[in-house]
Design a protein around this motif. Structure first.
Motif, PDB file in Angstrom:
ATOM      1  N   VAL A 161       0.888  -1.043  -0.216  1.00 42.53           N
ATOM      2  CA  VAL A 161      -0.035   0.020  -0.128  1.00 42.53           C
ATOM      3  C   VAL A 161       1.126   1.235   0.047  1.00 42.53           C
ATOM      4  O   VAL A 161       1.603   1.297   0.721  1.00 42.53           O
ATOM      5  N   VAL A 162       0.473   2.079  -0.843  1.00 43.48           N
ATOM      6  CA  VAL A 162       1.375   3.173  -1.068  1.00 43.48           C
ATOM      7  C   VAL A 162       1.305   4.259   0.075  1.00 43.48           C
ATOM      8  O   VAL A 162       0.119   4.380   0.585  1.00 43.48           O
ATOM      9  N   ARG A 163       2.254   4.816   0.769  1.00 42.65           N
ATOM     10  CA  ARG A 163       2.052   5.620   1.743  1.00 42.65           C
ATOM     11  C   ARG A 163       2.343   7.022   1.718  1.00 42.65           C
ATOM     12  O   ARG A 163       1.602   7.754   2.329  1.00 42.65           O
ATOM     13  N   GLU A 164       3.048   7.452   0.335  1.00 42.82           N
ATOM     14  CA  GLU A 164       3.264   8.823   0.316  1.00 42.82           C
ATOM     15  C   GLU A 164       1.967   9.598  -0.378  1.00 42.82           C
ATOM     16  O   GLU A 164       2.243  11.028  -0.417  1.00 42.82           O
ATOM     17  N   LEU A 165       1.119   8.923  -0.730  1.00 40.78           N
ATOM     18  CA  LEU A 165      -0.200   9.608  -1.631  1.00 40.78           C
ATOM     19  C   LEU A 165      -1.411   9.098  -0.856  1.00 40.78           C
ATOM     20  O   LEU A 165      -1.553   7.886  -0.453  1.00 40.78           O
ATOM     21  N   VAL A 166      -2.268  10.126  -0.433  1.00 42.41           N
ATOM     22  CA  VAL A 166      -3.388   9.742   0.216  1.00 42.41           C
ATOM     23  C   VAL A 166      -4.680  10.262  -0.454  1.00 42.41           C
ATOM     24  O   VAL A 166      -4.527  11.050  -1.350  1.00 42.41           O
ATOM     25  N   GLY A 167      -5.815   9.912  -0.018  1.00 43.41           N
ATOM     26  CA  GLY A 167      -7.098  10.417  -0.545  1.00 43.41           C
ATOM     27  C   GLY A 167      -7.072  11.727   0.255  1.00 43.41           C
ATOM     28  O   GLY A 167      -6.455  12.126   1.180  1.00 43.41           O
ATOM     29  N   HIS A 168      -8.444  12.439   0.047  1.00 51.54           N
ATOM     30  CA  HIS A 168      -8.507  13.711   0.805  1.00 51.54           C
ATOM     31  C   HIS A 168      -9.834  14.074   0.492  1.00 51.54           C
ATOM     32  O   HIS A 168     -10.907  13.599  -0.171  1.00 51.54           O
ATOM     33  N   GLY A 169     -10.190  15.104   1.214  1.00 50.10           N
ATOM     34  CA  GLY A 169     -11.511  15.944   1.415  1.00 50.10           C
ATOM     35  C   GLY A 169     -11.593  16.808  -0.018  1.00 50.10           C
ATOM     36  O   GLY A 169     -10.386  16.879  -0.894  1.00 50.10           O
ATOM     37  N   LEU A 170     -12.629  17.054  -0.458  1.00 49.29           N
ATOM     38  CA  LEU A 170     -12.905  17.814  -1.922  1.00 49.29           C
ATOM     39  C   LEU A 170     -14.212  18.518  -2.060  1.00 49.29           C
ATOM     40  O   LEU A 170     -15.286  18.034  -0.917  1.00 49.29           O
ATOM     41  N   GLY A 171     -14.428  19.563  -2.405  1.00 56.15           N
ATOM     42  CA  GLY A 171     -15.715  20.518  -2.690  1.00 56.15           C
ATOM     43  C   GLY A 171     -15.241  21.576  -3.406  1.00 56.15           C
ATOM     44  O   GLY A 171     -14.905  21.239  -4.654  1.00 56.15           O
ATOM     45  N   LYS A 172     -15.217  22.752  -3.062  1.00 55.13           N
ATOM     46  CA  LYS A 172     -14.931  24.013  -3.624  1.00 55.13           C
ATOM     47  C   LYS A 172     -13.465  23.823  -4.182  1.00 55.13           C
ATOM     48  O   LYS A 172     -13.166  24.398  -5.038  1.00 55.13           O
ATOM     49  N   SER A 173     -12.663  23.140  -3.409  1.00 53.91           N
ATOM     50  CA  SER A 173     -11.133  22.779  -3.629  1.00 53.91           C
ATOM     51  C   SER A 173     -10.918  21.257  -4.067  1.00 53.91           C
ATOM     52  O   SER A 173     -11.532  20.572  -3.486  1.00 53.91           O
ATOM     53  N   LEU A 174      -9.996  21.190  -5.024  1.00 53.17           N
ATOM     54  CA  LEU A 174      -9.875  19.606  -5.366  1.00 53.17           C
ATOM     55  C   LEU A 174      -9.387  18.882  -4.101  1.00 53.17           C
ATOM     56  O   LEU A 174      -9.734  17.707  -4.065  1.00 53.17           O
ATOM     57  N   HIS A 175      -8.337  19.608  -3.475  1.00 53.07           N
ATOM     58  CA  HIS A 175      -7.916  18.816  -2.260  1.00 53.07           C
ATOM     59  C   HIS A 175      -8.092  19.764  -1.126  1.00 53.07           C
ATOM     60  O   HIS A 175      -7.901  20.798  -1.007  1.00 53.07           O
ATOM     61  N   GLU A 176      -8.794  19.191   0.051  1.00 55.41           N
ATOM     62  CA  GLU A 176      -9.331  19.792   1.267  1.00 55.41           C
ATOM     63  C   GLU A 176      -8.895  18.804   2.303  1.00 55.41           C
ATOM     64  O   GLU A 176      -8.530  17.574   1.991  1.00 55.41           O
ATOM     65  N   SER A 177      -8.941  19.355   3.294  1.00 54.49           N
ATOM     66  CA  SER A 177      -8.799  18.514   4.565  1.00 54.49           C
ATOM     67  C   SER A 177     -10.025  17.551   4.894  1.00 54.49           C
ATOM     68  O   SER A 177     -10.953  17.903   4.496  1.00 54.49           O
ATOM     69  N   PRO A 178      -9.894  16.326   5.278  1.00 53.10           N
ATOM     70  CA  PRO A 178      -8.647  15.836   5.886  1.00 53.10           C
ATOM     71  C   PRO A 178      -7.978  14.954   4.871  1.00 53.10           C
ATOM     72  O   PRO A 178      -8.528  14.802   3.997  1.00 53.10           O
TER      73      PRO A 178
END
Length: 254
Positions: A161-178
């Motif tokens: 399982v790749v550790r360096e890249l992760v899923g993310h929140g999104l909405g008005k921005s492509l990448h949001e927390s968490p």
């Protein structure tokens, strides 16, 4: 900062996600021997524009294309080019759509023609792990529960399982927390609440989990050069059961 979405916002993301899901369906018909990855990129961009939307990735941090297309040992962020697909290739297509102020994000990994049995198994089990992770995207669970579900499912088959890249929140921005890692411990991390929109996206390698970045500054490849798979949905955290806004139905019906 965590941004929970209103029902009105979720409806707009759903519209974006529906365009995105259709894009993937159109692309699936063209993932055939001899097509170039740049041709696939053009097909996606035209479809997105024709539906009054814009490609989320184009121009993002200087990225020049509408799709990330990652071949064989490339995990993610591959740049479309003149390469012609050939039988046995593994092709991850990652796409984002921006519509009425909101982003959606989804990825699917295809085999071109006949792929080896071990590659077919990698694709199957990685896709299964996506849904295992989504099962944990419910009110009261924690971020670590999503990662644990994905990791425990694929590691039983010996995958990395790749550790360096992760899923993310999104909405008005492509990448949001968490951030949403594809590994983790049960009961760890922030508690999930209704209205949190997440891109859950396992990136799983046939060999070790280790990756390297290529000189183009974008492409992430497996260090051992073994194939990798990537599947992604845009989902909403809900009570009892997560709501999946993107769908693979258009791909798998073609």
């Amino acid at each position: 900062m965590i941004v929970y979405k209103t029902e009105e916002e979720i409806e707009l993301i759903r519209l974006s996600a529906n365009i995105l899901s259709q894009v993937h369906g159109v692309l699936a018909k063209h993932v055939t021997e001899g097509v170039t990855t740049l041709e696939l990129d053009a097909i996606a961009e035209e479809f997105i524009n024709d539906h009054g939307a814009t490609p989320s990735f184009k121009g993002y941090n200087g990225f020049k294309n509408s799709l990330c297309i990652s071949l064989n040992s490339a995990v993610v962020h591959g740049i479309p080019n003149a390469y012609q697909l050939k039988p046995g290739d593994v092709v991850s297509i990652d796409c984002g759509v921006f519509y009425k102020g909101y982003h959606s994000d989804s990825a699917y990994t295809h085999g071109v023609g006949e792929v080896s049995p071990e590659v077919a198994s990698l694709l199957l089990h990685t896709k299964e792990s996506l849904y295992k992770g989504i099962e944990q995207a419910v009110v009261g669970s924690r971020i670590g529960d999503i990662g644990y579900a994905i990791q425990s499912h694929v590691e039983q088959y010996g995958y990395g399982v790749v550790r360096e890249l992760v899923g993310h929140g999104l909405g008005k921005s492509l990448h949001e927390s968490p951030e949403v890692p594809n590994y983790g411990k049960r009961g760890q991390g922030m508690k999930l609440q209704d209205g949190l929109v997440l891109a859950i996206e396992p990136m799983v390698n046939l060999g070790s989990r280790h990756v390297v970045q290529e000189e183009d500054g974008w492409t992430i490849r497996t260090r051992d050069k073994k194939p990798s798979a990537h599947f992604e949905h845009t989902v909403v955290v809900r009570k009892g059961q997560a709501e999946i806004l993107t769908t693979f139905d258009y791909i798998e019906k073609h």
